[in-house]
Design an enzyme around this catalytic site. Structure first.
Site, PDB file in Angstrom:
ATOM      1  N   ARG A 156      -4.410  -3.418 -32.156  1.00 51.58           N
ATOM      2  CA  ARG A 156      -4.179  -2.705 -30.889  1.00 51.58           C
ATOM      3  C   ARG A 156      -5.422  -2.577 -30.016  1.00 51.58           C
ATOM      4  O   ARG A 156      -5.320  -2.253 -28.842  1.00 51.58           O
ATOM      5  CB  ARG A 156      -3.593  -1.330 -31.178  1.00 51.58           C
ATOM      6  CG  ARG A 156      -4.503  -0.459 -31.994  1.00 51.58           C
ATOM      7  CD  ARG A 156      -3.837   0.823 -32.397  1.00 51.58           C
ATOM      8  NE  ARG A 156      -4.520   1.390 -33.539  1.00 51.58           N
ATOM      9  CZ  ARG A 156      -4.149   2.457 -34.190  1.00 51.58           C
ATOM     10  NH1 ARG A 156      -3.056   3.088 -33.824  1.00 51.58           N
ATOM     11  NH2 ARG A 156      -4.844   2.913 -35.204  1.00 51.58           N
TER      12      ARG A 156
ATOM     13  N   ASP B 128      -1.478  -9.020 -55.635  1.00 50.13           N
ATOM     14  CA  ASP B 128      -2.319  -8.222 -56.526  1.00 50.13           C
ATOM     15  C   ASP B 128      -3.509  -9.134 -56.779  1.00 50.13           C
ATOM     16  O   ASP B 128      -3.393 -10.093 -57.545  1.00 50.13           O
ATOM     17  CB  ASP B 128      -1.588  -7.891 -57.830  1.00 50.13           C
ATOM     18  CG  ASP B 128      -2.462  -7.043 -58.751  1.00 50.13           C
ATOM     19  OD1 ASP B 128      -3.708  -7.139 -58.633  1.00 50.13           O
ATOM     20  OD2 ASP B 128      -1.925  -6.298 -59.569  1.00 50.13           O
ATOM     21  N   HIS B 129      -4.612  -8.863 -56.093  1.00 45.77           N
ATOM     22  CA  HIS B 129      -5.676  -9.869 -56.083  1.00 45.77           C
ATOM     23  C   HIS B 129      -6.224 -10.154 -57.479  1.00 45.77           C
ATOM     24  O   HIS B 129      -6.834 -11.183 -57.710  1.00 45.77           O
ATOM     25  CB  HIS B 129      -6.785  -9.506 -55.085  1.00 45.77           C
ATOM     26  CG  HIS B 129      -7.586  -8.322 -55.496  1.00 45.77           C
ATOM     27  ND1 HIS B 129      -7.237  -7.045 -55.156  1.00 45.77           N
ATOM     28  CD2 HIS B 129      -8.714  -8.220 -56.222  1.00 45.77           C
ATOM     29  CE1 HIS B 129      -8.123  -6.209 -55.668  1.00 45.77           C
ATOM     30  NE2 HIS B 129      -9.030  -6.884 -56.307  1.00 45.77           N
TER      31      HIS B 129
ATOM     32  N   LYS C 169     -13.305   5.962 -63.242  1.00 43.36           N
ATOM     33  CA  LYS C 169     -14.464   5.887 -62.360  1.00 43.36           C
ATOM     34  C   LYS C 169     -15.612   6.626 -63.044  1.00 43.36           C
ATOM     35  O   LYS C 169     -15.388   7.503 -63.875  1.00 43.36           O
ATOM     36  CB  LYS C 169     -14.163   6.590 -61.018  1.00 43.36           C
ATOM     37  CG  LYS C 169     -12.922   6.132 -60.309  1.00 43.36           C
ATOM     38  CD  LYS C 169     -13.033   4.743 -59.782  1.00 43.36           C
ATOM     39  CE  LYS C 169     -13.645   4.645 -58.426  1.00 43.36           C
ATOM     40  NZ  LYS C 169     -13.653   3.233 -57.948  1.00 43.36           N
TER      41      LYS C 169
ATOM     42  N   HIS D 102      -2.834  -3.443 -61.446  1.00 46.12           N
ATOM     43  CA  HIS D 102      -3.721  -4.356 -62.168  1.00 46.12           C
ATOM     44  C   HIS D 102      -3.541  -4.267 -63.696  1.00 46.12           C
ATOM     45  O   HIS D 102      -3.389  -5.273 -64.377  1.00 46.12           O
ATOM     46  CB  HIS D 102      -5.195  -4.055 -61.860  1.00 46.12           C
ATOM     47  CG  HIS D 102      -5.516  -4.016 -60.398  1.00 46.12           C
ATOM     48  ND1 HIS D 102      -4.960  -4.866 -59.484  1.00 46.12           N
ATOM     49  CD2 HIS D 102      -6.356  -3.221 -59.698  1.00 46.12           C
ATOM     50  CE1 HIS D 102      -5.450  -4.604 -58.288  1.00 46.12           C
ATOM     51  NE2 HIS D 102      -6.293  -3.608 -58.394  1.00 46.12           N
TER      52      HIS D 102
HETATM   53  N1  NAP Z   1      -9.887  -3.009 -47.656  1.00 43.11           N
HETATM   54  C1  NAP Z   1      -9.647  -3.527 -48.839  1.00 43.11           C
HETATM   55  O1  NAP Z   1     -10.508  -4.111 -49.517  1.00 43.11           O
HETATM   56  C2  NAP Z   1      -8.254  -3.433 -49.447  1.00 43.11           C
HETATM   57  C3  NAP Z   1      -8.082  -3.788 -50.794  1.00 43.11           C
HETATM   58  C4  NAP Z   1      -6.794  -3.743 -51.342  1.00 43.11           C
HETATM   59  C5  NAP Z   1      -5.733  -3.359 -50.547  1.00 43.11           C
HETATM   60  N2  NAP Z   1      -5.926  -3.009 -49.240  1.00 43.11           N
HETATM   61  C6  NAP Z   1      -4.751  -2.657 -48.432  1.00 43.11           C
HETATM   62  O2  NAP Z   1      -4.740  -3.474 -47.279  1.00 43.11           O
HETATM   63  C7  NAP Z   1      -4.223  -2.770 -46.163  1.00 43.11           C
HETATM   64  C8  NAP Z   1      -5.231  -2.767 -45.056  1.00 43.11           C
HETATM   65  O3  NAP Z   1      -6.418  -2.146 -45.500  1.00 43.11           O
HETATM   66  P1  NAP Z   1      -7.711  -1.982 -44.584  1.00 43.11           P
HETATM   67  O4  NAP Z   1      -8.744  -1.394 -45.453  1.00 43.11           O
HETATM   68  O5  NAP Z   1      -8.021  -3.234 -43.855  1.00 43.11           O
HETATM   69  O6  NAP Z   1      -7.204  -0.884 -43.531  1.00 43.11           O
HETATM   70  P2  NAP Z   1      -7.903  -0.429 -42.180  1.00 43.11           P
HETATM   71  O7  NAP Z   1      -9.348  -0.798 -42.197  1.00 43.11           O
HETATM   72  O8  NAP Z   1      -7.520   0.990 -41.974  1.00 43.11           O
HETATM   73  O9  NAP Z   1      -7.170  -1.341 -41.079  1.00 43.11           O
HETATM   74  C9  NAP Z   1      -5.881  -1.103 -40.635  1.00 43.11           C
HETATM   75  C10 NAP Z   1      -5.586  -2.020 -39.465  1.00 43.11           C
HETATM   76  O10 NAP Z   1      -4.308  -1.712 -38.903  1.00 43.11           O
HETATM   77  C11 NAP Z   1      -4.469  -1.499 -37.497  1.00 43.11           C
HETATM   78  N3  NAP Z   1      -3.489  -0.515 -37.025  1.00 43.11           N
HETATM   79  C12 NAP Z   1      -3.226   0.692 -37.574  1.00 43.11           C
HETATM   80  N4  NAP Z   1      -2.221   1.281 -36.881  1.00 43.11           N
HETATM   81  C13 NAP Z   1      -1.858   0.415 -35.889  1.00 43.11           C
HETATM   82  C14 NAP Z   1      -0.874   0.417 -34.866  1.00 43.11           C
HETATM   83  N5  NAP Z   1      -0.039   1.449 -34.707  1.00 43.11           N
HETATM   84  N6  NAP Z   1      -0.759  -0.647 -34.063  1.00 43.11           N
HETATM   85  C15 NAP Z   1      -1.603  -1.717 -34.217  1.00 43.11           C
HETATM   86  N7  NAP Z   1      -2.572  -1.787 -35.154  1.00 43.11           N
HETATM   87  C16 NAP Z   1      -2.689  -0.734 -35.980  1.00 43.11           C
HETATM   88  C17 NAP Z   1      -5.858  -0.985 -37.364  1.00 43.11           C
HETATM   89  O11 NAP Z   1      -6.248  -1.084 -36.031  1.00 43.11           O
HETATM   90  P3  NAP Z   1      -7.296  -0.007 -35.424  1.00 43.11           P
HETATM   91  O12 NAP Z   1      -8.603  -0.552 -35.847  1.00 43.11           O
HETATM   92  O13 NAP Z   1      -7.058  -0.065 -33.976  1.00 43.11           O
HETATM   93  O14 NAP Z   1      -6.978   1.328 -36.033  1.00 43.11           O
HETATM   94  C18 NAP Z   1      -6.580  -1.919 -38.308  1.00 43.11           C
HETATM   95  O15 NAP Z   1      -6.709  -3.190 -37.719  1.00 43.11           O
HETATM   96  C19 NAP Z   1      -3.878  -1.373 -46.689  1.00 43.11           C
HETATM   97  O16 NAP Z   1      -2.505  -1.378 -47.087  1.00 43.11           O
HETATM   98  C20 NAP Z   1      -4.762  -1.234 -47.922  1.00 43.11           C
HETATM   99  O17 NAP Z   1      -4.204  -0.330 -48.840  1.00 43.11           O
HETATM  100  C21 NAP Z   1      -7.167  -3.047 -48.683  1.00 43.11           C
END
Ligand code: NAP
Length: 495
Positions: free
Chosen positions: A56, A194-195, A353, A257
């Site tokens: 967004r 599930d990486h 942890k 996992h």
């Molecule tokens: N990060 C990791 O290493 C990791 C590992 C395993 C699983 N996951 C899973 O992967 C998913 C993403 O994780 P993340 O860490 O990347 O999350 P994040 O950093 O919070 O990113 C979420 C994304 O969604 C966008 N977003 C949220 N609400 C929105 C809306 N209403 N319209 C358009 N865009 C919107 C955000 O945009 P804005 O920036 O504008 O808010 C951002 O690009 C989650 O389900 C998490 O549990 C992540």
């Protein structure tokens, strides 16, 4: 398709566009774009390819490309970045601005994707990667379907969705999520990542078991005494207090996992290497696990302590954690698998942890040899232990008893050790690279099927509200976890 194909065989993915929802998020920059860059570098992306980031925040294609370039420089598995290759990649990278709920955003997305199909020859094939909080999954799937961006499963162009855990936060919510997704997608179109399943050592579990006759013959209750699975982290929760308060260790690590490891260790040989044949066998293991009783479960939370020589605070003192929190940062479980192979062989699982070190391993302890020969006074010989080390230093070791050289015959356990890194001399690809390639190829072997997810939640949901005891940071867990094994005359392995 053979999921355990030799990695030396080149795998060419099909023409397609990968659309990443949540393109400004952490996962996209840390994992997804670096993985796509490395897939390209490995020669596995066709030239008919594009990646569109959907989010967004206002941003131009140029700004998005610059940010992703920095992300790849920082997080890529291979360094330094190949600028010539990056230029090629970046020419196929686009940014699309929209809120997830905005219909107009999907209409425009469709126009953009069709224009790219026309220009690049991507043939209408789509991967939609939902790198967003899971609460958005049903909404995005609904909007995609409504805009005809998801097609029926047929012979024509394909459309697939990759979703990230968590797949629900308990059995009820996981069932709801599944029902919502199934309104818009077929099970074959959903790739639940599930990486851990993309890690070489986890995949090697199947090769180890089913490509070596010596081990599979011993893989049962006649020869195995018990199995321990350890997933230990020395880190605390860092700045993720809010996330951790909603999640806890069972949801974050065990439900996905650890249960994947249990089913891979416990499964029967599949009839083929077809995705469903393998997953059918994994599901049978989960079906055979006896419901957990309170005496089989220990939950705990870390208090302050010493880790790697440094004083660290307790969980209740971490940022964004209320002082009344009952969220667990440690779990130890005793599982009984009631089938012919595993009857009487407990599976002990522990994860936490702020334990003394980072280590993930599966340890198979074999039964004691008969105490007839080679007893040393009252001391029995050590049992043979086969350890599959998943991280760090991926490898396999086997503890056997040997005679110490010399006229006397003392017996000493020795370790036969194999390390992937030193033997093969190459770093394994990142799990995300393997899994994204597989999704483009339509190979779902290394993705969780809905029945696996639901059975795991069915087992663990009853223990989610348990009240944790405590353990000092830097210890191997609470005293109750020691007692769990002592009751059975066993001990946790010293790692
Ligand atoms: N990060 C990791 O290493 C990791 C590992 C395993 C699983 N996951 C899973 O992967 C998913 C993403 O994780 P993340 O860490 O990347 O999350 P994040 O950093 O919070 O990113 C979420 C994304 O969604 C966008 N977003 C949220 N609400 C929105 C809306 N209403 N319209 C358009 N865009 C919107 C955000 O945009 P804005 O920036 O504008 O808010 C951002 O690009 C989650 O389900 C998490 O549990 C992540």
């Amino acid at each position: 398709m053979n999921p355990l194909r030799e990695e030396t065989q080149a795998r060419f993915t099909e023409p397609c566009i990968v659309v990443i929802f949540g393109a400004t998020g952490d996962l996209t920059s840390r994992k997804l774009i670096p993985a796509l860059y490395n897939i390209l570098k490995a020669g596995q992306l066709p030239s008919q390819f594009a990646c569109v980031g959907f989010a967004r925040r206002t941003k131009t294609d140029g700004e998005f490309r610059k940010e992703m370039h920095e992300a790849v420089q920082k997080f890529s598995r291979t360094k330094p970045i190949d600028e010539h290759l990056w230029k090629h990649f970046e020419d196929h990278l686009y940014y699309h601005i929209s809120e997830f709920h905005d219909d107009e955003g999907y209409v425009k997305l469709k126009q953009k994707l069709e224009e790219l199909d026309h220009r690049l020859g991507t043939k209408g094939n789509r991967i939609y990667y939902f790198a967003t909080p899971s609460s958005y999954f049903p909404l995005i799937a609904e909007k995609l379907k409504k805009s005809n961006l998801i097609y029926p499963e047929s012979q024509g162009p394909w459309s697939r969705v990759i979703i990230e855990k968590p797949f629900g936060h308990d059995l009820h919510s996981a069932e709801n999520l599944q029902q919502e997704l199934m309104k818009h997608l077929g099970e074959n179109q959903i790739f639940r990542i599930d990486h851990w399943l993309g890690k070489e050592t986890v995949q090697n579990l199947l090769v180890f078991r089913f490509a070596n006759s010596i081990f599979e013959a011993l893989w049962n209750n006649r020869y195995i005494d018990h199995i321990q699975i350890t997933v230990a982290e020395d880190l605390g929760i860092g700045t993720r207090g809010k996330f951790w308060e909603e999640t806890g260790l069972i949801r974050d690590i065990v439900q996905n996992h650890v249960m994947q490891l249990v089913s891979l260790v416990g499964m029967e040989p599949p009839v083929s290497l077809d995705a469903n044949a393998i997953r059918d066998e994994k599901v049978k293991v989960l079906q055979a696990i006896r419901p957990l009783e309170p005496k089989d479960v220990v939950l705990a939370q870390y208090t302050s302590g010493l880790v790697n020589g440094e004083d660290v605070i307790g969980y209740l003192q971490e940022k964004d954690v209320p002082s009344s929190s009952h969220v667990e940062t440690y779990a130890a479980l005793r599982l009984h698998i009631d089938n012919w192979r595993w009857s009487g062989v407990p599976f002990y699982l522990r994860s936490g942890k702020r334990l003394p070190k980072r280590s993930t391993e599966i340890a198979i302890t074999f039964k004691d040899p008969p105490g007839v020969l080679f007893q040393q006074g009252h001391r029995k010989n050590d049992p043979n232990v086969l350890v599959m080390q998943i991280q760090p230093d991926e490898g396999i070791s086997l503890k056997i008893n040997c005679k110490v050289p010399g006229p006397a015959s003392p017996i000493q356990p020795v370790k036969m050790d194999f390390k992937y890194g030193s033997y093969f001399g190459i770093a394994p690809p990142e799990a995300y690279e393997r899994l994204i390639c597989d999704a483009i190829l339509g190979d779902s072997t290394l993705f969780a099927r809905q029945d696996e997810v639901l059975l795991s939640w069915k087992l663990l949901t009853p223990i989610l509200k348990g009240k944790p005891s405590t353990y000092p940071a830097g210890s191997w867990g609470p005293i109750e976890a020691e007692k769990l094994l002592e009751q059975d005359g066993r001990h946790w392995r010293l790692i």
